[in-house]
Motif scaffolding. Structure first.
Motif, mmCIF file in Angstrom:
data_model
loop_
_atom_site.group_PDB
_atom_site.id
_atom_site.type_symbol
_atom_site.label_atom_id
_atom_site.label_comp_id
_atom_site.label_asym_id
_atom_site.label_seq_id
_atom_site.Cartn_x
_atom_site.Cartn_y
_atom_site.Cartn_z
ATOM 1 N N MET A 166 0.824 -1.200 0.000
ATOM 2 C CA MET A 166 0.000 0.000 0.000
ATOM 3 C C MET A 166 0.863 1.257 0.000
ATOM 4 O O MET A 166 0.624 2.193 -0.774
ATOM 5 N N TYR A 167 1.876 1.274 0.859
ATOM 6 C CA TYR A 167 2.726 2.459 0.943
ATOM 7 C C TYR A 167 3.603 2.626 -0.290
ATOM 8 O O TYR A 167 3.796 3.746 -0.754
ATOM 9 N N THR A 168 4.115 1.521 -0.810
ATOM 10 C CA THR A 168 4.967 1.648 -2.000
ATOM 11 C C THR A 168 4.158 2.042 -3.232
ATOM 12 O O THR A 168 4.668 2.748 -4.104
ATOM 13 N N GLU A 169 2.909 1.618 -3.300
ATOM 14 C CA GLU A 169 2.074 2.045 -4.424
ATOM 15 C C GLU A 169 1.799 3.540 -4.364
ATOM 16 O O GLU A 169 1.727 4.219 -5.391
ATOM 17 N N GLY A 170 1.651 4.072 -3.143
ATOM 18 C CA GLY A 170 1.510 5.522 -2.999
ATOM 19 C C GLY A 170 2.754 6.247 -3.458
ATOM 20 O O GLY A 170 2.675 7.277 -4.145
ATOM 21 N N VAL A 171 3.913 5.720 -3.080
ATOM 22 C CA VAL A 171 5.179 6.297 -3.541
ATOM 23 C C VAL A 171 5.235 6.277 -5.063
ATOM 24 O O VAL A 171 5.624 7.263 -5.705
ATOM 25 N N ALA A 172 4.836 5.159 -5.652
ATOM 26 C CA ALA A 172 4.904 5.017 -7.108
ATOM 27 C C ALA A 172 4.023 6.044 -7.813
ATOM 28 O O ALA A 172 4.373 6.549 -8.890
ATOM 29 N N ASP A 173 2.874 6.372 -7.220
ATOM 30 C CA ASP A 173 1.974 7.354 -7.838
ATOM 31 C C ASP A 173 2.654 8.711 -7.988
ATOM 32 O O ASP A 173 2.488 9.391 -9.009
ATOM 33 N N LEU A 174 3.389 9.124 -6.959
ATOM 34 C CA LEU A 174 4.081 10.416 -7.029
ATOM 35 C C LEU A 174 5.370 10.298 -7.838
ATOM 36 O O LEU A 174 5.723 11.207 -8.599
ATOM 37 N N GLU A 175 6.047 9.185 -7.690
ATOM 38 C CA GLU A 175 7.318 8.988 -8.397
ATOM 39 C C GLU A 175 7.136 9.029 -9.908
ATOM 40 O O GLU A 175 7.986 9.541 -10.640
#
Length: 251
Positions: free
Chosen positions: A124-133
């Motif tokens: 969940m947290y890494t997918e959030g990072v990926a959205d901004l990245e």
């Protein structure tokens, strides 16, 4: 069981360093470089420089092979399942798709939580990072007339959506997130993002003390500290020369 373990260890020893196939820039390969480095894994890189390099990975190439009746050309199958990079050769596999590669590395080196619940949180947290990245990844490649609006959007979402969410999650001990206790995949990916955002928006992390503390802690891990030094395989921000090179390969 012991025989199986010895066989597994022998295969791992023979597998050699992972080989990363991509162009000489950040792109979707950069989080993979970060995670391998954090795990203390040495890796090699084979850079794509032309469209022909990419085409060879996609379609395969002829290789000379010896048969009882003589030498014959044999077509080696293409290495890209979906005809796109990044691709990582590791443990006898040719892995594509950034998330699949990251999850394999994280699982292999115990950076992916201890149970299914922790892995769900990490995802969940890494997918959030990926959205901004992904917004940051595309920024250098955007038409000049669209860059100002894109940068404003990156700054707004970093400061007002994503960073507050991560800061709040760090304040809540009931979440018991593994990344706040030891380096996990989520740690590494988030810290990479913090560095990338601050290249475009200096001081963006200043109002988030727990994120600053996380960045300091992860950056001081010996493997990450080494990766952050000049001359490492960490890639700089994609400048105009890098953008032009990438366009020659992929457009």
């Amino acid at each position: 069981m012991r025989s199986l373990m010895r066989k597994t260890q022998a295969i791992a020893a023979m597998s050699g360093k992972p080989v990363l196939h991509y162009f000489d820039g950040r792109g979707r390969m950069e989080p993979i470089r970060w995670l391998l480095a954090a795990a203390g894994v040495e890796f090699e890189e084979k850079f794509l420089k032309t469209r022909d390099d990419l085409a060879r990975l996609r379609s395969g190439e002829k290789q000379m092979e010896k048969f009882p009746t003589g030498f014959w050309w044999k077509l080696q199958a293409g290495s890209l399942m979906f005809e796109q990079v990044p691709m990582v050769e590791i443990d006898g596999m040719k892995l594509v798709q950034t998330k699949a590669i990251l999850n394999y590395i994280a699982s292999k080196y115990n950076l992916y939580g201890k149970d299914v619940k922790e892995r769900a949180l990490i995802d969940m947290y890494t997918e959030g990072v990926a959205d901004l990245e992904i917004m940051i990844l595309y920024y250098p490649y955007m038409p000049s007339g669209e860059k100002e609006a894109s940068l404003a959007s990156i700054k707004d979402k970093a400061r007002n959506r994503y960073f507050p969410a991560y800061e709040k999650s760090a304040e809540e001990p009931w979440t018991r997130l593994p990344r706040w206790q030891q380096a996990e995949q989520a740690d590494v990916y988030l810290v990479e993002l913090l560095y990338h955002v601050e290249e475009l928006d200096p001081g963006a992390v200043d109002n988030f003390p727990l994120l600053k503390a996380l960045r300091t802690r992860v950056s001081n891990l010996p493997t990450v500290k080494k990766f952050l030094q000049p001359g490492s395989q960490r890639k700089p921000f994609d400048d105009a020369k890098c953008v032009e090179s990438a366009k020659k390969i992929f457009s």
